[in-house]
Design an enzyme around this catalytic site. Sequence first.
Site, mmCIF file in Angstrom:
data_model
loop_
_atom_site.group_PDB
_atom_site.id
_atom_site.type_symbol
_atom_site.label_atom_id
_atom_site.label_comp_id
_atom_site.label_asym_id
_atom_site.label_seq_id
_atom_site.Cartn_x
_atom_site.Cartn_y
_atom_site.Cartn_z
ATOM 1 N N TRP A 156 0.795 -1.235 0.000
ATOM 2 C CA TRP A 156 0.000 0.000 0.000
ATOM 3 C C TRP A 156 0.822 1.277 0.000
ATOM 4 O O TRP A 156 0.283 2.359 -0.157
ATOM 5 C CB TRP A 156 -0.952 0.040 1.204
ATOM 6 N N ASN A 157 2.127 1.178 0.181
ATOM 7 C CA ASN A 157 2.850 2.450 0.364
ATOM 8 C C ASN A 157 3.047 3.242 -0.926
ATOM 9 O O ASN A 157 2.942 4.461 -0.912
ATOM 10 C CB ASN A 157 4.164 2.229 1.116
ATOM 11 N N LYS A 180 -2.474 -7.696 -8.532
ATOM 12 C CA LYS A 180 -3.266 -7.752 -7.288
ATOM 13 C C LYS A 180 -2.700 -6.670 -6.372
ATOM 14 O O LYS A 180 -1.710 -6.865 -5.689
ATOM 15 C CB LYS A 180 -3.122 -9.131 -6.645
ATOM 16 N N GLY A 233 6.523 -6.352 -0.921
ATOM 17 C CA GLY A 233 5.756 -6.374 0.316
ATOM 18 C C GLY A 233 6.632 -6.809 1.460
ATOM 19 O O GLY A 233 7.862 -6.720 1.377
ATOM 20 N N GLY A 234 6.002 -7.294 2.502
ATOM 21 C CA GLY A 234 6.735 -7.669 3.699
ATOM 22 C C GLY A 234 7.414 -9.027 3.546
ATOM 23 O O GLY A 234 7.084 -9.810 2.645
ATOM 24 N N GLU A 255 10.722 -8.069 -3.761
ATOM 25 C CA GLU A 255 11.270 -6.853 -3.140
ATOM 26 C C GLU A 255 10.681 -6.800 -1.747
ATOM 27 O O GLU A 255 9.484 -6.511 -1.595
ATOM 28 C CB GLU A 255 10.849 -5.607 -3.921
ATOM 29 N N LEU A 256 11.509 -7.079 -0.745
ATOM 30 C CA LEU A 256 10.955 -7.253 0.601
ATOM 31 C C LEU A 256 11.384 -6.112 1.524
ATOM 32 O O LEU A 256 11.709 -5.029 1.080
ATOM 33 C CB LEU A 256 11.363 -8.625 1.137
ATOM 34 N N CYS A 289 10.299 1.087 2.062
ATOM 35 C CA CYS A 289 11.150 -0.095 2.222
ATOM 36 C C CYS A 289 12.606 0.302 2.411
ATOM 37 O O CYS A 289 13.350 -0.359 3.102
ATOM 38 C CB CYS A 289 10.994 -1.006 1.027
ATOM 39 N N GLU A 388 11.850 -4.586 11.117
ATOM 40 C CA GLU A 388 11.337 -3.453 10.330
ATOM 41 C C GLU A 388 10.069 -2.889 10.972
ATOM 42 O O GLU A 388 9.095 -3.603 11.176
ATOM 43 C CB GLU A 388 11.023 -3.926 8.914
HETATM 44 P P1 NAD Z 1 2.262 -7.308 2.877
HETATM 45 O O1 NAD Z 1 3.422 -8.160 2.641
HETATM 46 O O2 NAD Z 1 1.367 -7.615 3.979
HETATM 47 O O3 NAD Z 1 1.316 -7.245 1.577
HETATM 48 C C1 NAD Z 1 1.804 -6.943 0.305
HETATM 49 C C2 NAD Z 1 0.854 -7.513 -0.724
HETATM 50 O O4 NAD Z 1 0.876 -8.919 -0.654
HETATM 51 C C3 NAD Z 1 -0.604 -7.095 -0.552
HETATM 52 O O5 NAD Z 1 -1.187 -6.930 -1.818
HETATM 53 C C4 NAD Z 1 -1.209 -8.307 0.145
HETATM 54 O O6 NAD Z 1 -2.585 -8.463 -0.069
HETATM 55 C C5 NAD Z 1 -0.433 -9.427 -0.515
HETATM 56 N N1 NAD Z 1 -0.343 -10.655 0.270
HETATM 57 C C6 NAD Z 1 -0.242 -10.785 1.611
HETATM 58 N N2 NAD Z 1 -0.185 -12.091 1.947
HETATM 59 C C7 NAD Z 1 -0.223 -12.789 0.790
HETATM 60 C C8 NAD Z 1 -0.222 -14.181 0.470
HETATM 61 N N3 NAD Z 1 -0.141 -15.114 1.414
HETATM 62 N N4 NAD Z 1 -0.303 -14.551 -0.825
HETATM 63 C C9 NAD Z 1 -0.378 -13.620 -1.804
HETATM 64 N N5 NAD Z 1 -0.421 -12.303 -1.565
HETATM 65 C C10 NAD Z 1 -0.330 -11.885 -0.292
HETATM 66 O O7 NAD Z 1 2.893 -5.855 2.942
HETATM 67 P P2 NAD Z 1 2.159 -4.476 3.212
HETATM 68 O O8 NAD Z 1 1.763 -4.472 4.648
HETATM 69 O O9 NAD Z 1 1.126 -4.193 2.194
HETATM 70 O O10 NAD Z 1 3.398 -3.472 2.946
HETATM 71 C C11 NAD Z 1 4.399 -3.226 3.864
HETATM 72 C C12 NAD Z 1 5.619 -4.107 3.624
HETATM 73 O O11 NAD Z 1 6.059 -4.026 2.279
HETATM 74 C C13 NAD Z 1 6.791 -3.667 4.450
HETATM 75 O O12 NAD Z 1 7.326 -4.749 5.158
HETATM 76 C C14 NAD Z 1 7.807 -3.122 3.455
HETATM 77 O O13 NAD Z 1 9.131 -3.249 3.770
HETATM 78 C C15 NAD Z 1 7.478 -3.850 2.220
HETATM 79 N N6 NAD Z 1 7.835 -3.047 1.054
HETATM 80 C C16 NAD Z 1 8.961 -3.370 0.368
HETATM 81 C C17 NAD Z 1 9.342 -2.614 -0.735
HETATM 82 C C18 NAD Z 1 10.555 -2.953 -1.535
HETATM 83 O O14 NAD Z 1 10.726 -2.424 -2.623
HETATM 84 N N7 NAD Z 1 11.434 -3.811 -1.066
HETATM 85 C C19 NAD Z 1 8.560 -1.535 -1.143
HETATM 86 C C20 NAD Z 1 7.440 -1.232 -0.403
HETATM 87 C C21 NAD Z 1 7.076 -2.010 0.690
#
Ligand code: NAD
Length: 495
Positions: A156-157, A180, A233-234, A255-256, A289, A388
């Site tokens: 979401w960021n 998605k 994502g995370g 990209e975590l 991130c 984090e």
């Molecule tokens: P999240 O990992 O909870 O969710 C990210 C996405 O993955 C969402 O669309 C979510 O619905 C989906 N998702 C979650 N569980 C899933 C599963 N089991 N199967 C498939 N899809 C799934 O992250 P968030 O809370 O939306 O964002 C914050 C995190 O993202 C932070 O930890 C941050 O470091 C990371 N992030 C990393 C970068 C990067 O470039 N490395 C950039 C932005 C954010």
Amino acid sequence: MGSETLPRYEHWIEGADAAPASGRYLPTEDPFSGRVWASIARGDAEDARRAVESAHRAFTTGPWPRLTASERGRRLWRLGDLIVAHVDHLAEIEQRDNGKLGTEVRAQVRYMGDYFRYYAGLADKIESSVLPTDKPGVFAYTRYEPKGVIAIITPWNSPLTLTSWKLAPALAAGCTAVVKPSEFTSASMIEFARLMEQAGIPAGVVNVVTGLGPEVGEALVTHPAVAHVGFTGGTVAGRRIYELAARGLKTVTLELGGKSPNVVFEDADLEQAVKGTVSGIFAASGQSCQAGSRLLLQSSIHDRFVGMLVDFIASAKLGDPALPDTQIGPISTRPQFDKIMSYIELAKSDGARCVFGGRSRPDLGAGQFVEPTIFVDVRNDMRIAQEEVFGPVLSVIRFDDEEDAIRIANDIEFGLAAAVWTRDLRRAMMMTERLQAGTVWVNNYRATSFTSPFGGYKASGIGRESGSETIKEYLNTKCVWVSSDLDVPNPFIRR
Ligand code: NAD
């Protein structure tokens, strides 16, 4: 406003709105006001299947992968222009969903146009090779072919930006996609998908399903017709997606998270380093991130630098992110707000000392604000230093000399980014070699570009995004052997 008057966003499949199979929707909130302003389709496995089938049809029988690369490039360039023409609309929606500063979101969306134009230009510059061979009578060369359907899952960021990092090279390569977006920030992606047709990108090439990760995201990742998964994502969701993708032997780019060290030596230009440190951790309320969330300060300048930092941040204006003079906006989601506040309490109970901030601001908007927060007396083995937070919380750690700085900087599971501030060229070069991170900044923080690869070492991810090399993430290499000798050797006679 009654819920019946709220905008409702359906999935986007085969170039049209598609209601969720379950008939269910999720609310989407404005984090500043706390008001629900729209609803989004709550997808499930059936919706994921429809979207992947649409993308698969577009890949196997549609024109997109069969266009010349130059023609794909022309259409992607048009998409870049359309993004710029719609900046205000896209940015307003995204800003309302994630609460980032309007000025920042507008700049991000405008920059997306450049992403698409960069990959538009690259589309017809992927050169294959004629290979030298030790076999007589044959000619060998490589071809790069699009992998197929790409699943793109984003947080979401920075929803549209992080989608573009994957979608622009994937489309340039000739792939098709199902996106998605995060359940918290899906609306801007649906609006963006509506621009595809005007750009000449055929229906079915870009599809969008919305909803929760475990309900629709996993179904997407495990669908047999998906060839590659691009995820930001995370780390928790990233590991799960990696495991699921492995079962289908799919390739991934992940990209975590990060916990990036920002290392300031005593010989640095401290005023510049203060500005870099603030933009490193407090931009986007730390929901980034690449945030420089561990500030490593040489002991000799520790107290002076912390004082300068506090003076600088003390005047920051928190408030409505839509107003042009606001400098720090709300936290994007309620769960993230709760997580940040719990880390602040944890840091205090572990013995870190809060020298600035540390509180929420219930008086602002719906109260989903966290003050910029600075902890000193942090040891690198504390949870506030190792995990984090993804919020405006800075952990300050002392070091004595170069070896100490490197040891502390690398003593972490993450390796997304790092920065070093020094006027000493030898020291800067040595640090860039020894810091374990996918990006290292010297005397700056946060520069990224469509021209430059970005991604993590260690638990911060797999693969790279942006830059010319990364288009290969979306291409398979095929080796072709052509015989120039009519006499096919008899396999039963050894030569
Ligand atoms: P999240 O990992 O909870 O969710 C990210 C996405 O993955 C969402 O669309 C979510 O619905 C989906 N998702 C979650 N569980 C899933 C599963 N089991 N199967 C498939 N899809 C799934 O992250 P968030 O809370 O939306 O964002 C914050 C995190 O993202 C932070 O930890 C941050 O470091 C990371 N992030 C990393 C970068 C990067 O470039 N490395 C950039 C932005 C954010």
